[in-house]
Design an enzyme around this catalytic site. Structure first.
Site, PDB file in Angstrom:
ATOM      1  N   ASN A 148       0.824  -1.250  -0.003  1.00 15.21           N
ATOM      2  CA  ASN A 148      -0.115  -0.124   0.203  1.00 15.21           C
ATOM      3  C   ASN A 148       0.796   1.147   0.047  1.00 15.21           C
ATOM      4  O   ASN A 148       0.392   2.288  -0.584  1.00 15.21           O
ATOM      5  CB  ASN A 148      -0.983   0.002   1.090  1.00 15.21           C
ATOM      6  CG  ASN A 148      -0.108   0.059   2.534  1.00 15.21           C
ATOM      7  OD1 ASN A 148       0.734  -0.502   2.774  1.00 15.21           O
ATOM      8  ND2 ASN A 148      -0.846   0.385   3.392  1.00 15.21           N
ATOM      9  N   GLY A 224       2.522  -5.724   7.131  1.00 21.18           N
ATOM     10  CA  GLY A 224       1.672  -6.464   6.655  1.00 21.18           C
ATOM     11  C   GLY A 224       0.531  -7.058   7.296  1.00 21.18           C
ATOM     12  O   GLY A 224       0.177  -6.285   8.337  1.00 21.18           O
ATOM     13  N   SER A 225      -0.144  -8.078   7.037  1.00 21.29           N
ATOM     14  CA  SER A 225      -1.252  -8.558   7.348  1.00 21.29           C
ATOM     15  C   SER A 225      -0.906  -9.111   8.819  1.00 21.29           C
ATOM     16  O   SER A 225       0.140  -9.819   9.020  1.00 21.29           O
ATOM     17  CB  SER A 225      -2.001  -9.441   6.613  1.00 21.29           C
ATOM     18  OG  SER A 225      -1.457 -10.421   6.187  1.00 21.29           O
ATOM     19  N   GLY A 229       2.110 -11.775   9.683  1.00 25.08           N
ATOM     20  CA  GLY A 229       2.889 -11.287  10.938  1.00 25.08           C
ATOM     21  C   GLY A 229       3.079 -12.267  11.747  1.00 25.08           C
ATOM     22  O   GLY A 229       4.222 -12.541  12.534  1.00 25.08           O
ATOM     23  N   GLU A 246       4.206  -4.548  12.145  1.00 26.67           N
ATOM     24  CA  GLU A 246       3.358  -3.343  11.870  1.00 26.67           C
ATOM     25  C   GLU A 246       2.186  -3.917  11.161  1.00 26.67           C
ATOM     26  O   GLU A 246       2.312  -4.053   9.805  1.00 26.67           O
ATOM     27  CB  GLU A 246       4.121  -2.285  10.980  1.00 26.67           C
ATOM     28  CG  GLU A 246       5.219  -1.507  11.777  1.00 26.67           C
ATOM     29  CD  GLU A 246       4.710  -0.531  12.776  1.00 26.67           C
ATOM     30  OE1 GLU A 246       3.612  -0.314  12.753  1.00 26.67           O
ATOM     31  OE2 GLU A 246       5.550   0.197  13.205  1.00 26.67           O
ATOM     32  N   CYS A 280      -3.354   1.138   6.584  1.00 25.47           N
ATOM     33  CA  CYS A 280      -3.550   0.663   7.823  1.00 25.47           C
ATOM     34  C   CYS A 280      -4.057   1.563   8.836  1.00 25.47           C
ATOM     35  O   CYS A 280      -4.830   0.906   9.889  1.00 25.47           O
ATOM     36  CB  CYS A 280      -2.013  -0.042   8.291  1.00 25.47           C
ATOM     37  SG  CYS A 280      -0.852   1.377   8.553  1.00 25.47           S
ATOM     38  N   GLU A 455       7.853   1.744  15.164  1.00 25.77           N
ATOM     39  CA  GLU A 455       8.930   2.315  13.925  1.00 25.77           C
ATOM     40  C   GLU A 455       8.802   3.895  14.110  1.00 25.77           C
ATOM     41  O   GLU A 455       7.761   4.431  14.721  1.00 25.77           O
ATOM     42  CB  GLU A 455       8.292   1.965  12.432  1.00 25.77           C
ATOM     43  CG  GLU A 455       8.500   0.418  12.322  1.00 25.77           C
ATOM     44  CD  GLU A 455       9.024   0.171  10.713  1.00 25.77           C
ATOM     45  OE1 GLU A 455       9.793   0.665  10.307  1.00 25.77           O
ATOM     46  OE2 GLU A 455       7.837  -0.468   9.936  1.00 25.77           O
TER      47      GLU A 455
END
Ligand code: NAD
Length: 475
Positions: A148, A224-225, A229, A246, A280, A455
Site C-alpha cells: 500500500n 503487512g497483515s 505477521g 506493523e 493501515c 517504527e
C-alpha cells in the site's frame, strides 16, 4: 533493472531465471517484468549484506550521516520519476505518491541526524569500577514491506537500520516492486558500499519466508497483515530473533455531537478514502453520538458520492485498488455486510463508467451492529461503517471491542472527555480533532493484533541496536 535483483550494488538475474509481471491496476496492462527470487537468490543477498556488515559497522556516524543525506537529496531530485512510477505500479493518485516520496526524504534526513546521538549509559556500581553500556548494530536486517505504501514503507525502516550501522535486505510485496528497485539505484548513486542494501523481489511464501528464516538475519521488520505477521514471528523464533510487526487496524473515529462536525466530516472522508482506503491507519469505523447521527450520515453520503474515481495519473480522489484479487476481497466484504443487514448509504459496487482497471466506488454502510463482521474485520479498502453510540462508556466498549488496536481518533470540544478517552482507548496512536498525524519523528505502531514494537521516532533505533554492558575494574 526491473527484471533483476539488486545484490552487491549490481542488478543481477535470478539464478533460476524465473520472472513475473508487474501490472498497472488502472489499465490491467503489464508495465514491467520482474525477477522471481528463490531461496538461493535470497541467500546470495543475505550473504552480501553479511559481508558488507564487517566494514559498515565500523564507519563513523559522520560518514553514515553524509551518505543518508545524499540519499535524501537524490530521492528529492528524482521525486517526479519515483512518484509517477509508484502511481503506475500501485494505482494511488499522483499527489499522494508525491507526498509519500516527500515523507521518504524526511525519513532519510531524520535518520541522518541521529547517527551520532545513539548513546549508551554510564551506571554507578562501586568505587573501583566503571560500568557502561555500549550500543552495537545487530547485523543484517530484513525489511518485508506491503503493497500500500511501497516506497514510503521501505524508506521507513531502512534509513534507521543503516544509521544504526546495520546492513539490509529488503523484500517488497510482489504487487508493487518498482519503486523499491529504483531505491537500489538511488542508494548506489549516493555511494553506499556494495552489499549494505540488497533488494529481492518475489513471492512472500518463497522469497519472503527464506529471508525471514535465514540464520544470518539478525532482526526482522515486517509490515503487512496479521496472518503473515504471526508466521513471521514463528520464523523469527527459529533463530531467536527480534521482530517488529506493523499489522492491520480497524480504527475507530469517535465523533461527539459537540464536535466541529464539519472538521470531523472532512477527516472522516480523508481518513477513510485516502489511498482508496488501503491504509493501515485509515478510519474504518466512525462512531457518531446519537444526537448528531442522522445529520452526520446524510452529510457523509453527500460528500462520499461527490468523490471521483479515476486512474492515479488523472489525480482523482480515489485510484483503483491494487489488484483484481484485492477488489474481489473488498466486494466480498460488501456482500457480507448486506447479508448481515447493514444499510448501504453510498457506493457498494464497481463504477459503471470504468471498463478496465480494478476500481471500486467509495462505500459507506450504516445501521451497523458492532457484532457484525463488517464492524470487526479489516477490509483495507474504500469501505467505511457508521455506528451510533450514547455516552463515553458505550463509545469505549465499541471502540475497544475488536482485536485490533492501531489508531483511534476523538472529535469533541470537551478537553476533559478527550483526555479520559485518550487514557482508555486501546490503540498505539490516538488523535484528537485530527486524523493521520504521524510524521517520521513520532512513534508508529499498534497494540493487540495490530502489532509489536514501534517504527519511526528515536524509539525505532532500538530495533537495530543491541546493548553490551561493559565493566572495568581499576582499583
Ligand atoms: P501481506 O501480509 O500479504 O504481505 C506483506 C509482505 O509480506 C509482502 O511483502 C509479502 O510478499 C510478504 N509475505 C507474505 N507471506 C509471507 C511469508 N510467509 N513469509 C514472509 N513474507 C511473506 O500484507 P499486504 O496485503 O501486502 O498488506 C496489507 C496489510 O498490511 C494490511 O493488513 C495493513 O493493515 C497492513 N499494513 C500495516 C501498516 C502499519 O504500519 N501497521 C502499514 C501498511 C500496511
Amino acid at each position: 533493472m526491473f527484471d533483476q535483483l539488486f545484490i552487491d550494488n549490481e542488478f543481477v538475474a535470478p539464478a533460476a531465471g524465473r520472472r513475473f509481471d508487474a501490472i498497472d491496476p488502472a489499465t490491467e496492462q503489464r508495465i514491467a517484468t520482474l525477477a522471481l527470487a528463490d531461496a538461493g537468490d535470497v541467500d546470495r543477498a543475505v550473504r552480501s549484506a553479511h559481508r558488507a556488515f564487517a566494514a559498515w559497522r565500523r564507519t563513523t556516524p559522520a560518514e553514515r550521516t553524509r551518505l543518508l543525506l545524499k540519499a535524501a537529496a537524490l530521492v528529492e531530485a528524482r521525486r517526479d520519476e519515483i512518484a509517477r512510477l509508484e502511481t503506475l505500479d500501485m494505482g494511488k493518485p499522483l499527489r499522494e505518491s508525491l507526498a509519500n516520496v516527500a515523507r521518504a526524504v524526511r525519513s532519510f534526513e531524520y535518520a541522518a541526524g541521529a547517527t551520532d546521538k545513539l548513546e549508551g549509559q554510564s551506571i554507578p556500581v562501586d568505587a573501583r569500577s566503571f560500568n557502561f553500556t555500549h550500543l552495537e548494530p545487530v547485523g543484517v536486517t530484513a525489511h518485508i514491506t506491503p503493497w500500500n505504501y511501497p516506497f514510503a514503507n521501505a524508506c521507513r525502516s531502512l534509513p534507521v537500520a543503516l544509521a544504526a550501522g546495520c546492513t539490509a535486505v529488503v523484500k517488497p510485496a510482489s504487487e508493487t516492486c518498482l519503486t523499491t528497485l529504483l531505491l537500489g539505484d538511488v542508494l548506489r548513486e549516493a555511494g553506499f558500499p556494495p552489499g549494505v542494501v540488497n533488494i529481492v523481489t518475489g513471492s512472500g511464501t518463497e522469497a519472503g519466508a527464506a529471508l525471514a528464516r535465514h540464520p544470518l538475519v539478525r532482526a526482522i521488520t515486517f509490515t503487512g497483515s496479521v496472518g503473515t505477521g504471526q508466521r513471521i514471528a514463528q520464523y523469527a523464533s527459529e533463530h531467536v530473533r527480534p521482530v517488529v510487526l506493523e499489522l492491520g487496524g480497524k480504527n475507530p473515529q469517535l465523533v461527539y455531537a459537540d464536535a466541529d462536525l464539519d472538521l470531523a466530516l472532512r477527516e472522516t472522508v480523508r481518513g477513510a478514502f485516502t489511498n482508496a482506503g488501503q491504509v493501515c491507519t485509515g478510519v474504518s469505523r466512525v462512531l457518531v453520538e446519537r444526537p448528531a447521527y442522522t445529520r452526520y450520515v446524510e452529510a457523509l453520503r453527500e460528500r462520499v458520492e461527490a468523490l471521483t474515481v479515476a486512474p492515479g495519473l488523472d489525480d482523482a480522489d480515489l485510484g483503483p485498488l491494487v489488484s483484481e484479487a484485492h477488489r474481489r476481497t473488498v466486494a466480498g466484504h460488501v456482500s457480507a455486510a448486506r447479508d448481515e443487514g447493514a444499510r448501504l448509504v453510498a457506493g457498494g459496487s464497481v463504477p459503471p463508467d470504468r471498463g478496465r482497471g480494478w476500481f471500486f466506488r467509495p462505500t459507506v454502510f450504516d445501521q451497523v451492529d458492532p457484532a457484525m463482521r463488517i464492524a470487526r474485520e479489516e477490509v483495507f479498502g474504500p469501505l467505511l461503517v457508521v455506528i451510533p453510540f450514547d455516552g463515553d462508556e458505550e463509545a469505549l466498549a465499541i471502540a475497544n471491542g475488536v482485536e485490533f488496536g492501531l489508531a483511534a481518533g476523538i472529535f469533541t470540544r470537551d478537553l476533559g472527555r478527550a483526555m479520559r478517552l485518550v487514557r482508555d482507548l486501546e490503540a498505539g496512536m490516538v488523535w484528537v480533532n485530527e486524523w493521520f498525524q504521524s510524521p517520521v519523528q513520532v512513534p508508529h505502531g499498534g497494540v493487540k493484533h495490530s502489532g509489536i514494537g514501534r517504527e519511526q521516532g528515536l524509539a525505532a533505533f532500538a530495533n537495530y541496536l543491541q546493548t553490551k554492558d561493559v565493566a572495568i575494574r581499576f582499583g
